[in-house]
Design a protein around this motif. Structure first.
Motif, PDB file in Angstrom:
ATOM      1  N   GLU A  26       9.015  -5.527  -1.900  1.00 60.28           N
ATOM      2  CA  GLU A  26       8.064  -4.677  -2.489  1.00 60.28           C
ATOM      3  C   GLU A  26       8.119  -3.458  -2.051  1.00 60.28           C
ATOM      4  N   MET A  27       8.224  -2.914  -0.829  1.00 58.05           N
ATOM      5  CA  MET A  27       8.609  -1.773  -0.158  1.00 58.05           C
ATOM      6  C   MET A  27       9.873  -1.260  -0.460  1.00 58.05           C
ATOM      7  N   LEU A  28      11.105  -1.943  -0.752  1.00 59.14           N
ATOM      8  CA  LEU A  28      12.254  -1.333  -1.289  1.00 59.14           C
ATOM      9  C   LEU A  28      12.252  -1.020  -2.764  1.00 59.14           C
ATOM     10  N   GLN A  29      11.409  -1.721  -3.512  1.00 61.50           N
ATOM     11  CA  GLN A  29      11.290  -1.348  -5.247  1.00 61.50           C
ATOM     12  C   GLN A  29      10.399  -0.099  -5.113  1.00 61.50           C
ATOM     13  N   GLN A  30       9.666   0.189  -4.349  1.00 62.23           N
ATOM     14  CA  GLN A  30       8.805   1.325  -4.398  1.00 62.23           C
ATOM     15  C   GLN A  30       9.600   2.361  -4.132  1.00 62.23           C
ATOM     16  N   ARG A 105      10.413  11.001  -1.077  1.00 63.53           N
ATOM     17  CA  ARG A 105       9.035  10.079  -0.987  1.00 63.53           C
ATOM     18  C   ARG A 105       9.017   8.868  -0.253  1.00 63.53           C
ATOM     19  N   HIS A 106       8.573   9.003   0.972  1.00 62.24           N
ATOM     20  CA  HIS A 106       8.445   7.764   1.854  1.00 62.24           C
ATOM     21  C   HIS A 106       7.648   7.016   1.412  1.00 62.24           C
ATOM     22  N   VAL A 107       7.688   5.534   1.608  1.00 62.12           N
ATOM     23  CA  VAL A 107       6.663   4.560   1.288  1.00 62.12           C
ATOM     24  C   VAL A 107       5.966   3.831   2.470  1.00 62.12           C
ATOM     25  N   TYR A 108       4.700   3.720   2.277  1.00 64.46           N
ATOM     26  CA  TYR A 108       4.010   3.389   3.353  1.00 64.46           C
ATOM     27  C   TYR A 108       2.780   2.220   2.837  1.00 64.46           C
ATOM     28  N   PRO A 117      -0.509   8.335   7.643  1.00 65.96           N
ATOM     29  CA  PRO A 117      -1.449   8.658   6.324  1.00 65.96           C
ATOM     30  C   PRO A 117      -1.070   9.937   5.574  1.00 65.96           C
ATOM     31  N   ASP A 118      -0.464  10.783   6.241  1.00 67.87           N
ATOM     32  CA  ASP A 118      -0.024  11.960   5.645  1.00 67.87           C
ATOM     33  C   ASP A 118       1.146  11.947   4.520  1.00 67.87           C
ATOM     34  N   LEU A 119       2.047  10.823   4.676  1.00 67.61           N
ATOM     35  CA  LEU A 119       2.766  10.495   3.912  1.00 67.61           C
ATOM     36  C   LEU A 119       2.478   9.378   2.826  1.00 67.61           C
ATOM     37  N   SER A 120       1.548   8.912   2.878  1.00 70.16           N
ATOM     38  CA  SER A 120       0.931   7.743   2.231  1.00 70.16           C
ATOM     39  C   SER A 120       0.323   7.818   0.934  1.00 70.16           C
ATOM     40  N   LYS A 123       1.835  11.481  -5.627  1.00 70.89           N
ATOM     41  CA  LYS A 123       2.105  12.836  -5.944  1.00 70.89           C
ATOM     42  C   LYS A 123       0.601  13.494  -6.633  1.00 70.89           C
ATOM     43  N   GLU A 124      -0.003  12.568  -7.184  1.00 69.66           N
ATOM     44  CA  GLU A 124      -1.482  12.784  -7.340  1.00 69.66           C
ATOM     45  C   GLU A 124      -2.677  12.948  -6.585  1.00 69.66           C
ATOM     46  N   GLY A 125      -2.380  12.457  -5.297  1.00 69.17           N
ATOM     47  CA  GLY A 125      -3.258  12.796  -4.083  1.00 69.17           C
ATOM     48  C   GLY A 125      -4.057  11.665  -3.876  1.00 69.17           C
ATOM     49  N   GLY A 126      -3.803  10.533  -4.513  1.00 70.16           N
ATOM     50  CA  GLY A 126      -4.653   9.297  -4.218  1.00 70.16           C
ATOM     51  C   GLY A 126      -3.644   8.264  -3.402  1.00 70.16           C
ATOM     52  N   SER A 127      -4.401   7.409  -2.700  1.00 68.31           N
ATOM     53  CA  SER A 127      -3.465   6.361  -1.920  1.00 68.31           C
ATOM     54  C   SER A 127      -2.842   5.549  -2.808  1.00 68.31           C
ATOM     55  N   ARG A 128      -1.604   4.846  -2.273  1.00 73.71           N
ATOM     56  CA  ARG A 128      -0.848   3.762  -2.895  1.00 73.71           C
ATOM     57  C   ARG A 128      -1.613   2.593  -3.152  1.00 73.71           C
TER      58      ARG A 128
END
Length: 128
Positions: A26-30, A105-108, A117-120, A123-128
């Protein structure tokens, strides 16, 4: 072109091969999707896991990705820092790209959003 690091992290609820492979995939796909990664441009992939995860190598998740069979990959154990995030899988993808660092784009995912949390954020500003 230049080599850039793309970071990712996720967590699992239990130490099972299925959970580790599923979360890693899942992480790698993202990460691949968010960064338009072409496996031909990957130098190497490093996975680490916390010491409470040993049921499977997260690198096995690459077997489910098309054209990733030639990508060099390694797994290692994270240092055991007291009170650190448990059951955590991290990845570092060394990728040849023309993108600027700020455009990577780092993926957490899952509980790993606590790490950065700053990289999570999307682009639209919402959380993943």
């Amino acid at each position: 072109m230049m080599v850039r690091g793309i970071r990712g992290a996720t967590t699992v609820e239990n130490n099972s091969a299925e959970a580790i492979i599923e979360a890693s995939q899942e992480m790698l796909q993202q990460l691949v999707s968010d960064n338009d990664v072409n496996p031909e441009n990957i130098s190497q992939i490093w996975f680490t896991v916390t010491q409470d995860l040993n049921a499977a190598f997260p690198a096995r998740s690459l077997r489910n990705f098309r054209d990733f069979q030639y990508v060099p990959v390694m797994c290692a154990t994270e240092i055991n820092v007291p009170e650190s995030l448990e059951k955590c899988i991290r990845v570092m993808v060394s990728y040849n790209t023309t993108k600027k660092q700020k455009d990577i784009r780092h993926v957490y995912l899952r509980d790993a959003v606590k790490l950065r949390p700053d990289l999570s954020l999307t682009k639209e500003g919402g959380s993943r």
